[in-house]
Design an enzyme around this catalytic site. Structure first.
Site, short mmCIF file in Angstrom:
data_model
loop_
_atom_site.label_atom_id
_atom_site.label_comp_id
_atom_site.label_asym_id
_atom_site.label_seq_id
_atom_site.Cartn_x
_atom_site.Cartn_y
_atom_site.Cartn_z
N LYS A 174 -42.06 9.42 -65.23
CA LYS A 174 -41.25 8.22 -66.19
C LYS A 174 -40.96 8.10 -65.07
CE LYS A 174 -38.83 5.94 -68.01
NZ LYS A 174 -38.43 5.73 -66.67
N GLU A 248 -31.79 18.74 -63.58
CA GLU A 248 -31.08 18.35 -62.59
C GLU A 248 -30.18 17.03 -62.55
OE1 GLU A 248 -31.25 20.53 -59.79
OE2 GLU A 248 -33.22 21.17 -59.95
N CYS A 282 -27.27 12.41 -55.51
CA CYS A 282 -26.49 14.19 -56.74
C CYS A 282 -25.58 14.50 -55.62
CB CYS A 282 -27.91 14.18 -57.23
SG CYS A 282 -28.89 15.14 -56.06
N GLU A 381 -18.47 11.42 -61.15
CA GLU A 381 -19.19 11.34 -60.15
C GLU A 381 -19.21 9.02 -59.68
OE1 GLU A 381 -23.31 11.09 -61.04
OE2 GLU A 381 -23.83 12.04 -59.07
#
Ligand code: NAD
Length: 482
Positions: A174, A248, A282, A381
């Site tokens: 996806k 992750e 990330c 973040e």
């Protein structure tokens, strides 16, 4: 306008949803293509097709080395079309061409690496007693789901798909709604090479289509790469059917710079770690932890460097491209306006309008200083080119700051004193630690993943093959001849 089709059961189909989703070039604001969301019935069809392909005699008969050769063939194909794929990634994500080229090469290397590994995934034997042969066999898990974010669509798809196909699974990818183009290119290649149902590509809005996949009772593994809140949803969904997950997730990774650091390299490393892909990485080095008495000189150089960075469209291949979309642009520029008002921004903090690219989502590379270690700017973040500075006076304080967030993905340590560097490396809670470098050239071979809320499990390297295998113990008793 090009409508990106999905690949389900060997057929190119459009999603059943009514609405169209625009795929926008962040550098120009122009719509590159459109797509539709898959319906629950279409996702179910994909899972059924994957199950039937996985169980088929045709797929079982493909030898391990043949699966490997196929992946290596794809690596060659990607290299032959590197420029075309780099342009797709550059336009889809907005990243500078050089960075897109590096992503394409990394994708080729993942297919090569796991292609080479396909016939080297060995089990074990365990001594029990005379007359018993005990074998530990690694089997493919079955139907694996791969949910991919928008920041490195090609690399992230490649790394888990390559490992899953190498081990003999049927994969369903996806892609993120914003960035389907390189996965579609990959689907086009796989379509002619693999039995229907072994590689499938689903498109659509994550919050709608994602749960159709993650709650499906007939999947065997989910690899999810994305944000922490969505990762939590994925894990809850998977729990309903006891489906294992590899997560992750995000990070707020520190670069810890000691006064005895190799300063030139540290400077270069700290800058690159936060501006790569406009900070939408990330493992971005989003926090600079600097030893108090080295701060003034280092930060002066850093500010100078930030002010010379060129920001522009991906195809102009400057230092930094735009943010991905309007949502990110509004979110981050609002945050920076507040930080400016509070006096924390020491350089940058503004949006940029570039002539000829007025609809692109450009912001200045930004440094924030003076915030409390517990403030949102030092904890959350941001996913943009924003570096937050914190200072320390002792090694223990550096370690405490480095570990002082919910995340634990990557850490950089810069010091010529290897005693200090090794000691800090042993105390830092992060899945990857880099000493006097940051990223070690991509590291296809190195296990990658998070401590704490940065995730569960590891991707990359040989160890990732375990995500896609089930372990079976077979004990065989044999008769001793009379
Ligand atoms: P996101 O969590 O919004 O979306 C990731 C993917 O999940 C997309 O394909 C999205 O469509 C899908 N999705 C959304 N809602 C879903 C749901 N309820 N169920 C299932 N799938 C759903 O993340 P993003 O904004 O695309 O990516 C940025 C985030 O990804 C950042 O937090 C970044 O740190 C993280 N990331 C982590 C890694 C890593 O390897 N650790 C790599 C890249 C990005």
């Amino acid at each position: 306008m090009q409508l990106i089709p999905m690949l389900i059961n060997g057929k190119w189909v459009q999603g059943d949803s009514q609405g169209l989703i625009d795929v926008v070039n962040p550098s120009t604001g122009q719509v590159l293509a459109q797509l539709k969301s898959a319906s629950e019935a279409q996702v179910d069809e994909a899972v059924r097709a994957a199950r039937s392909a996985f169980e088929s005699a045709q797929w079982r008969q493909v030898k391990a080395f043949e699966r490997g050769q196929l992946l290596i063939e794809l690596a060659h194909y990607i290299r032959m079309h590197a420029e075309e794929w780099s342009l797709l990634e550059c336009r889809d994500v907005g990243k500078p061409l050089t960075q897109a080229r590096a992503d394409v090469e990394a994708a080729a290397r993942y297919f090569e690496f796991y292609g080479g590994a396909a016939d080297k995934i060995m089990g074990d034997t365990i001594p029990i007693e005379d007359g018993i042969l005990n074998a530990v066999v690694l089997e493919p898990v079955g139907v694996t789901v791969h949910i991919v974010p928008w920041n490195y669509p090609l690399q992230i798809t490649a790394r888990s798909v390559a490992a899953a196909i190498a081990t003999g699974n049927a994969v369903i990818v996806k892609s993120a709604e914003d960035t389907p183009l390189t996965t579609h290119a990959m689907a086009k290649w796989f379509a002619g090479k693999l039995p229907s149902g072994i590689f499938q590509h689903i498109t659509g809005l994550g919050r709608e289509v994602g749960p159709y996949l993650t709650t499906h009772p007939d999947i065997d593994h989910i690899t999810f790469t994305g944000s922490v809140p969505t990762g939590m949803d994925v894990m809850k969904a998977a729990a309903q059917n006891i489906v294992p997950v590899t997560l992750e997730l995000g990070g707020k990774s520190p670069n810890i710079v000691f006064a005895d650091a190799p300063m030139e390299q540290a400077l270069e490393g700290v800058v690159r770690a936060i501006i790569q892909n406009a900070g939408q990485t990330c493992s971005a080095g989003a926090r600079l932890l600097i030893e108090e008495h080295a701060k003034e000189a280092f930060v002066a150089l850093l500010v100078k460097k930030f002010q010379t960075l060129k920001v522009g469209p991906g195809e102009a291949d400057v230092d930094m491209g735009p943010l991905l979309n309007e949502r990110q642009y509004v979110k981050i520029s609002t945050l920076l306006q507040q930080a400016k008002k509070q006096g924390f921004v020491i350089t940058g903090g503004e949006t940029i309008t570039i002539k000829g690219y007025e609809k692109g989502y450009y912001i200045q590379p930004t440094i924030v200083d003076g915030v409390d270690a517990n403030a949102a700017l030092a904890q959350e973040e941001i996913f943009g080119p924003v570096l937050t500075i914190l200072t320390f006076t002792t090694i223990e304080e550096a370690i405490e700051l480095a570990n002082g967030t919910d995340y634990g993905l990557v850490a950089g340590i810069w010091s010529k004193n290897l005693d200090t560097a090794h000691y800090v490396a042993s105390r830092v809670k992060a899945g990857q630690v880099f000493i006097n470098n940051y990223g070690a050239a991509g590291g296809i071979q190195m296990p990658f993943g998070g401590y704490k809320k940065s995730g569960i499990g590891r991707e990359k390297g040989f160890v990732a093959l375990r995500n896609y295998t089930q372990m079976k113990n077979i004990a065989i008793r044999y008769a001793t001849p009379e």
